[in-house]
Write a protein that holds these residues in place. Structure first.
Motif: not given
Ligand SMILES: NC(=O)C1=CN([C@@H]2O[C@H](COP(=O)(O)OP(=O)(O)OC[C@H]3O[C@@H](n4cnc5c(N)ncnc54)[C@H](O)[C@@H]3O)[C@@H](O)[C@H]2O)C=CC1
Ligand SMILES: CC(=O)C(=O)O
Ligand SMILES: [Mg+2]
Length: 469
Positions: A86, A83, A79-80
């Motif tokens: 957001h 991101f 997982s980034d």
């Protein structure tokens, strides 16, 4: 230059085949930097760990690939973290008071609310005291010039507009709402913004491409009685001027004597040129894709035409490379990678370089640093961040506070001087020409100076109590 990010990689490690040291080495070799490790489950034969890795966006896949092909390692998911922040959006609407019973309900909603509606119907200006209008700004984009990403459309622009709304609230206590329009037609944008204006105390136009942005802002300023500001033009120009005022103090050059080259004469570039001329710059070269704007030439773009008529405009028709020979200041609001070390070497002594294209500047800061006296970018991860976030929260806060009907040139110049003044003479140096966005004095000082300028120039419709004699 790549953009940095951090990712969390969940891995299952077969203890008989691999140890964590080997995993960390593989990540480092692929260009990642391990910054945290969490053990999620420790079994007899396998362990599951979350590894947080700092990495450039280009190399993130390389890091994941390196682990995927390692014996004894299973990548469960990635997982980034950018991101993750957001997910579900970054802002929400919160009621100011709870509705606990029918009595509350009948006050905030019908029937009580009807009396409030009637009061506003009798006197429209009561919308300021009885609704969110007093402290609410619309952040409006059509998705046509989003950061330096270009025309990516309204949906793709929402994260930036949500971000601007967060900045308004966190830095200045101003409520702001993102509005991303599914039209790039000038008339339709004007009509739509006018139609939604009753709810808002101000309109912040964002990431609308030039030359449409000029007409949209000009028309809305004339046709609405609330302040309208295109942030990419004026927010940026104000912060550039603040940075330049302080940079020139460091290099001890007067503003009237320096040769300035602005590259990228779009929304930000036009406003920067106008602001610099208003502040006393007398040698300006304005370069776009087709070379420097030429005095005497006829341009369809009205802003370029205006610039071409200014006596301070120099070096018409020349290329960026030609313009930079002997220049004191480079200001880039164009595209990544347009500036080279050779360009920097050709500039005058003590070069000042503001490479402000986002998210990647006109030159990699690490390449530029040895060849310049002062370097600024639009980014948060280098010193001297020249970004419009230093201007728009305080400007709108001040304009809303005194109910200004306009944000005029005096208010913009006052903002530039206010931002510059937050850095004291003792603090001022090459790495600190502009205050941090986290410096609380910025918004406070800007808000005060904006109100003063609005009162002085007669655009304020309310005198806040602290300014009454
Ligand atoms: N740091 C900050 O606070 C801000 C940075 N920016 C950045 O500045 C850049 C421009 O933004 P806007 O003015 O809103 O966009 P815009 O699209 O209105 O203007 C860009 C201009 O650059 C010109 N350009 C493109 N390639 C060029 C080249 N090779 N040489 C010279 N000029 C060239 C275009 O023709 C256009 O006139 C973007 O990267 C944006 O992220 C914009 C506003 C604020
Ligand atoms: C900072 C900003 O508004 C931009 O890059 O468009
Ligand atoms: Mg912008």
């Amino acid at each position: 230059m790549a953009v940095g990010t951090s990712i969390i990689i969940r891995v299952e490690l077969d203890k008989t085949a691999v140890n964590f040291g080997e995993v960390a080495t593989a990540i480092n070799n692929a260009g990642g930097d391990v910054i945290a490790v969490d053990v999620i489950r420790a079994g007899q034969l396998t362990t599951i760990r979350d590894i947080t890795v700092n990495v450039s966006d280009i190399e993130s896949q390389k890091v994941v690939n390196a682990l995927q092909f390692m014996p004894g390692v299973k990548v469960v998911n990635t997982s980034d973290r950018t991101f993750l922040v957001h997910l579900g959006g970054k802002i929400e609407v919160q009621p100011k008071l709870p509705i606990k019973n029918r009595d509350d309900l009948s006050k905030v909603y019908t029937p009580g609310v009807a009396r409030v509606c009637s009061a506003i119907h009798e006197n429209k200006s009561k919308a300021y005291s009885l609704t969110i209008k007093r402290n609410m700004v619309a952040v409006v984009s059509d998705g046509s010039a989003v950061l330096g990403l270009g025309d990516i459309g309204p949906e793709a622009s929402i994260p930036v507009m949500e971000g601007k709304a967060m900045l308004f609230k966190q830095f200045a206590g101003v409520d702001a709402f993102p509005i991303c329009l599914d039209t790039q037609d000038t008339e339709e944008i004007i009509r739509t913004i006018k139609a939604i204006a009753p709810v808002f105390g101000g309109i912040n136009l964002e990431d609308i491409s030039s030359p449409r942005c000029f007409e949209i802002e000009e028309r809305l300023t004339k046709e609405l009685d609330i302040p309208v500001m295109h942030d990419d033009q004026h927010g940026t120009a104000i912060v550039v001027l603040a940075g330049l005022i302080n940079s020139l103090k460091v290099v001890k050059k007067p503003i009237g004597s320096v040769r300035v080259v602005v590259n990228g004469i779009g929304a930000a570039g036009v406003a920067i040129c106008k602001m610099l001329l208003a502040a006393g710059v007398s040698h300006l070269t304005a370069v776009d894709r087709f070379g420097a704007i030429k005095p005497g030439e006829e341009y369809e773009n009205k802003q370029w035409q205006w610039l071409a008529e200014q006596p301070q405009l120099q070096n018409g028709g020349c290329t960026l490379s030609e313009a930079l020979v002997g220049a004191d200041v480079f200001i880039g609001v164009s595209r990544a990678g347009l500036l080279t070390v050779e360009h920097l070497k050709s500039m005058a002594s003590d070069p000042i370089v503001f490479a402000m294209a986002n998210p990647e500047p006109e030159i990699d800061p690490e390449l530029a640093e040895p060849y310049v006296r002062i370097l600024a970018t639009g980014r948060s991860d280098y010193p001297n961040q020249i970004n419009n976030v230093l201007a728009f929260p305080g400007i709108f806060s001040g304009a809303l506070h005194c109910r200004a009907r306009d944000i005029n040139t005096e208010m913009k110049l006052a903002t530039a001087h206010a931002i510059a003044s937050v850095v004291t003479d003792e603090e001022l140096n090459e790495q600190y020409i502009i205050p941090s966005v986290f410096n609380a004095h910025v918004v406070e000082t800007v808000r005060r100076e904006v109100v003063k300028a609005a009162l002085r120039t007669g655009v304020a419709r309310r005198v806040p109590s602290e300014f009454r004699e």
